[in-house]
Design a protein around this motif. Structure first.
Motif, mmCIF file in Angstrom:
data_model
loop_
_atom_site.group_PDB
_atom_site.id
_atom_site.type_symbol
_atom_site.label_atom_id
_atom_site.label_comp_id
_atom_site.label_asym_id
_atom_site.label_seq_id
_atom_site.Cartn_x
_atom_site.Cartn_y
_atom_site.Cartn_z
ATOM 1 N N THR A 35 -0.365 7.896 2.463
ATOM 2 C CA THR A 35 0.539 6.827 2.029
ATOM 3 C C THR A 35 0.408 5.672 3.018
ATOM 4 O OG1 THR A 35 2.045 8.479 1.134
ATOM 5 C CG2 THR A 35 2.943 6.279 1.468
ATOM 6 N N LYS A 36 -0.018 4.515 2.512
ATOM 7 C CA LYS A 36 -0.408 3.423 3.420
ATOM 8 C C LYS A 36 0.709 2.415 3.665
ATOM 9 C CE LYS A 36 -4.502 5.072 3.718
ATOM 10 N NZ LYS A 36 -4.628 6.099 4.729
ATOM 11 N N ASN A 37 0.666 1.837 4.860
ATOM 12 C CA ASN A 37 1.580 0.760 5.220
ATOM 13 C C ASN A 37 0.822 -0.558 5.127
ATOM 14 O OD1 ASN A 37 3.328 -1.033 6.310
ATOM 15 N ND2 ASN A 37 3.467 -0.055 8.325
ATOM 16 N N GLY A 38 1.013 -1.263 4.015
ATOM 17 C CA GLY A 38 0.296 -2.528 3.832
ATOM 18 C C GLY A 38 1.095 -3.716 4.307
ATOM 19 N N CYS A 39 2.322 -3.848 3.849
ATOM 20 C CA CYS A 39 3.119 -5.043 4.178
ATOM 21 C C CYS A 39 4.492 -4.686 4.734
ATOM 22 C CB CYS A 39 3.292 -5.902 2.921
ATOM 23 S SG CYS A 39 4.297 -5.087 1.644
ATOM 24 N N LYS A 40 4.950 -3.496 4.453
ATOM 25 C CA LYS A 40 6.290 -3.019 4.851
ATOM 26 C C LYS A 40 7.417 -3.908 4.330
ATOM 27 C CE LYS A 40 7.789 0.301 8.104
ATOM 28 N NZ LYS A 40 8.216 0.706 9.395
ATOM 29 N N GLN A 41 7.122 -4.660 3.269
ATOM 30 C CA GLN A 41 8.153 -5.555 2.728
ATOM 31 C C GLN A 41 8.302 -5.435 1.215
ATOM 32 O OE1 GLN A 41 7.058 -9.459 4.071
ATOM 33 N NE2 GLN A 41 7.860 -9.066 6.115
ATOM 34 N N GLY A 42 7.674 -4.432 0.638
ATOM 35 C CA GLY A 42 7.838 -4.249 -0.802
ATOM 36 C C GLY A 42 6.946 -5.111 -1.667
ATOM 37 N N HIS A 43 5.911 -5.718 -1.086
ATOM 38 C CA HIS A 43 5.079 -6.635 -1.885
ATOM 39 C C HIS A 43 3.766 -6.032 -2.388
ATOM 40 C CE1 HIS A 43 7.851 -9.660 -0.738
ATOM 41 N NE2 HIS A 43 7.448 -9.752 0.511
ATOM 42 N N CYS A 44 3.145 -5.128 -1.614
ATOM 43 C CA CYS A 44 1.741 -4.778 -1.913
ATOM 44 C C CYS A 44 1.557 -3.479 -2.705
ATOM 45 C CB CYS A 44 0.941 -4.693 -0.614
ATOM 46 S SG CYS A 44 1.310 -3.218 0.370
ATOM 47 N N GLY A 45 2.522 -2.582 -2.659
ATOM 48 C CA GLY A 45 2.428 -1.326 -3.419
ATOM 49 C C GLY A 45 1.612 -0.230 -2.753
ATOM 50 N N ALA A 46 1.028 -0.503 -1.587
ATOM 51 C CA ALA A 46 0.165 0.503 -0.940
ATOM 52 C C ALA A 46 0.938 1.763 -0.540
ATOM 53 C CB ALA A 46 -0.498 -0.099 0.291
ATOM 54 N N CYS A 47 2.239 1.629 -0.379
ATOM 55 C CA CYS A 47 3.070 2.742 0.108
ATOM 56 C C CYS A 47 3.714 3.539 -1.020
ATOM 57 C CB CYS A 47 4.177 2.165 0.981
ATOM 58 S SG CYS A 47 5.281 1.120 -0.006
ATOM 59 N N THR A 48 3.274 3.319 -2.246
ATOM 60 C CA THR A 48 3.939 3.942 -3.402
ATOM 61 C C THR A 48 3.798 5.466 -3.406
ATOM 62 O OG1 THR A 48 3.591 1.953 -4.707
ATOM 63 C CG2 THR A 48 4.000 3.996 -5.944
#
Ligand code: FES
Ligand code: FES
Length: 155
Positions: A35-48
């Motif tokens: 599970t990736k940390n892309g932006c930590k702000q809810g914008h990129c979806g990498a952490c879905t």
């Protein structure tokens, strides 16, 4: 506070801080770094990841609100060393380049197809639009999603 959760079919109990996100818990306490940390702000979806059957952005989901939640991450969808149909489809339709965004897309589609394997193209596109990819130009990702649906229908 104490938190009880199920992640990839295993039960866990740990202490969480009020500010901890689900992403923090998965990566730092459980070492589930798929599970990736892309932006930590809810914008990129990498952490879905999937929480109680729904795709959620784990970076903006507070861990303290997840008592008894059932969570599935990218590490939990394959079985007996074989890939999930969605993972196979991303490889076959070249939806993966650097791979950073891929777990997020896959978990989004996992929730979508589990809820309704016959979901229409418009809803598939709507789900994919919640994610950013810096590499693929998106077309191979859409093709991967369509191929994944075909594979799941055949299972
Ligand atoms: S890291 Fe969660 S949406 Fe970007
Ligand atoms: S494959 Fe690199 S960010 Fe999507």
């Amino acid at each position: 506070m104490e938190l009880n959760i199920i992640v990839n079919k295993k039960a866990y109990t740990f202490e969480v801080e009020p500010s901890d996100s689900l992403l923090d818990i998965l990566r730092e306490k459980l070492n589930l770094t798929g599970t990736k940390n892309g932006c930590k702000q809810g914008h990129c979806g990498a952490c879905t990841v999937v929480v109680n059957g729904k795709a959620v952005k784990s970076c903006i989901t507070k861990a303290r609100k997840l008592e008894n939640a059932n969570i599935v991450t990218i590490e939990g969808i394959s079985s007996d060393f074989s890939l999930h149909a969605i993972q196979e489809a991303f490889i076959e339709a070249t939806g993966v380049q650097c791979g950073f965004c891929t777990p997020g897309y896959i978990m989004e589609l996992y929730a979508l197809f589990n809820a309704n394997p016959e979901v229409g193209k418009e809803d598939i596109n709507k789900a994919l639009e919640k994610h950013l990819c810096r590499c693929t130009g998106y077309k191979p990702i859409v093709q991967s999603a369509m191929l994944a649906q075909q594979k799941i229908r055949k299972e």
